[in-house]
Design an enzyme around this catalytic site. Sequence first.
Site, short mmCIF file in Angstrom:
data_model
loop_
_atom_site.label_atom_id
_atom_site.label_comp_id
_atom_site.label_asym_id
_atom_site.label_seq_id
_atom_site.Cartn_x
_atom_site.Cartn_y
_atom_site.Cartn_z
N HIS A 1 0.83 -1.21 0.00
CA HIS A 1 0.00 0.00 0.00
C HIS A 1 0.86 1.26 0.00
CE1 HIS A 1 0.46 -0.76 4.46
NE2 HIS A 1 0.61 0.56 4.50
N GLU B 1 -8.11 4.36 9.86
CA GLU B 1 -7.64 4.14 8.49
C GLU B 1 -8.71 3.56 7.61
OE1 GLU B 1 -4.72 0.80 9.45
OE2 GLU B 1 -5.94 -0.03 7.85
N GLN C 1 -3.93 3.47 1.33
CA GLN C 1 -4.32 3.49 2.75
C GLN C 1 -4.42 4.95 3.20
OE1 GLN C 1 -1.23 2.68 5.76
NE2 GLN C 1 -2.55 1.05 6.53
N HIS D 1 3.99 7.13 3.77
CA HIS D 1 4.90 5.98 3.67
C HIS D 1 4.52 5.09 2.51
CE1 HIS D 1 1.62 4.23 6.21
NE2 HIS D 1 1.91 3.12 5.56
N GLU E 1 7.57 0.62 5.00
CA GLU E 1 6.95 -0.42 5.83
C GLU E 1 7.09 -1.77 5.14
OE1 GLU E 1 2.86 0.60 6.76
OE2 GLU E 1 2.36 -1.47 7.24
C1 MC0 Z 1 9.33 11.14 10.21
N1 MC0 Z 1 10.27 11.43 9.30
C2 MC0 Z 1 9.82 11.07 8.10
C3 MC0 Z 1 8.54 10.54 8.30
N2 MC0 Z 1 8.26 10.59 9.63
N3 MC0 Z 1 10.39 11.14 6.89
C4 MC0 Z 1 9.67 10.69 5.83
N4 MC0 Z 1 8.42 10.18 5.96
C5 MC0 Z 1 7.82 10.09 7.17
N5 MC0 Z 1 6.60 9.60 7.28
C6 MC0 Z 1 11.57 12.02 9.53
C7 MC0 Z 1 11.43 13.41 10.10
O1 MC0 Z 1 11.26 14.36 9.09
C8 MC0 Z 1 12.76 13.56 10.81
O2 MC0 Z 1 13.76 13.87 9.89
C9 MC0 Z 1 13.02 12.18 11.36
O3 MC0 Z 1 12.26 11.28 10.52
C10 MC0 Z 1 12.56 12.00 12.78
O4 MC0 Z 1 11.19 12.39 12.81
P1 MC0 Z 1 10.39 12.79 14.13
O5 MC0 Z 1 9.15 13.47 13.73
O6 MC0 Z 1 11.29 13.47 15.11
O7 MC0 Z 1 9.89 11.44 14.69
P2 MC0 Z 1 10.52 10.31 15.57
O8 MC0 Z 1 12.01 10.26 15.51
O9 MC0 Z 1 9.89 10.40 16.90
O10 MC0 Z 1 9.91 9.05 14.81
C11 MC0 Z 1 10.21 8.75 13.46
C12 MC0 Z 1 9.77 7.32 13.23
C13 MC0 Z 1 8.26 7.22 13.60
C14 MC0 Z 1 10.01 6.94 11.75
C15 MC0 Z 1 10.60 6.37 14.13
O11 MC0 Z 1 7.51 8.10 12.76
C16 MC0 Z 1 7.72 5.83 13.47
O12 MC0 Z 1 7.88 5.01 14.37
N6 MC0 Z 1 7.02 5.54 12.37
C17 MC0 Z 1 6.49 4.19 12.16
C18 MC0 Z 1 5.06 4.07 12.64
C19 MC0 Z 1 4.10 4.90 11.82
O13 MC0 Z 1 4.49 5.79 11.08
N7 MC0 Z 1 2.81 4.60 12.00
C20 MC0 Z 1 1.74 5.28 11.23
C21 MC0 Z 1 1.27 4.42 10.13
P3 MC0 Z 1 14.92 14.89 10.20
O14 MC0 Z 1 15.73 14.93 8.96
O15 MC0 Z 1 14.21 16.20 10.49
O16 MC0 Z 1 15.63 14.33 11.38
S1 MC0 Z 1 0.39 3.05 10.76
C22 MC0 Z 1 0.20 1.98 9.50
O17 MC0 Z 1 0.62 2.26 8.42
C23 MC0 Z 1 -0.51 0.68 9.84
C24 MC0 Z 1 -1.89 0.97 10.34
C25 MC0 Z 1 -0.56 -0.31 8.68
O18 MC0 Z 1 -0.01 -0.06 7.61
O19 MC0 Z 1 -1.18 -1.39 8.84
#
Ligand code: MC0
Length: 154
Positions: free
Chosen positions: A7, A43, A60, A84, A134
């Site tokens: 997705h 979602e 999604q 993503h 992902e």
């Molecule tokens: C954050 N960053 C991204 C981003 N989110 N870059 C591209 N795309 C994204 N979506 C970048 C920020 O710009 C920053 O870059 C750095 O990552 C750190 O971001 P932050 O805002 O300070 O956030 P953190 O460090 O607290 O967390 C980042 C992290 C988090 C990727 C670990 O977003 C995470 O755990 N994501 C995975 C879970 C998720 O996104 N869930 C929602 C979808 P700079 O350069 O400024 O440092 S749930 C889903 O999709 C499920 C339901 C499913 O598919 O079934």
Amino acid sequence: MLTRIDHIGIACFDLDATVEFYRATYGFEVFHSEVNEDQGVREAMLRINGTDDGAASYVQLLQPTSDDSPVAKWLARHGEGVHHIAFGTPDVDGDAAAIRDRGVRVVYDTPRRGSMGSRITFLHPRDCHGVLTELVTTPGASAAGAPPADPSDH
Ligand code: MC0
């Protein structure tokens, strides 16, 4: 063994309005919807096409359910848009371990529950040229879409 696009995740402020845009503009209907409290999202999965492994590819749509969720943080900084991409694999554990061994940060030690009972993990966007990536294993999907390990094995 990433075999398909599972997705594209799109962050939005208003899920119902965004669902209606995709329905009215493209004719895509909601295949499945749920709240995932662990991920902090509401979602809607819009099924686009079936895939060789018996699964499918989706758009999604994601609306955050809490201000401190990853999607809420993303929306506050960037506004609506592509959040993503997700690749399907028959073995999220094995692929995550192999990718970690190549030096890419895998966000979870153990995959978590994703949409429709899938198992998911994420690769850190800083290690993936700015793309939050992902990995998804869908229950019931096979490795049918995967290329043979040995190219002579046709
Ligand atoms: C954050 N960053 C991204 C981003 N989110 N870059 C591209 N795309 C994204 N979506 C970048 C920020 O710009 C920053 O870059 C750095 O990552 C750190 O971001 P932050 O805002 O300070 O956030 P953190 O460090 O607290 O967390 C980042 C992290 C988090 C990727 C670990 O977003 C995470 O755990 N994501 C995975 C879970 C998720 O996104 N869930 C929602 C979808 P700079 O350069 O400024 O440092 S749930 C889903 O999709 C499920 C339901 C499913 O598919 O079934």
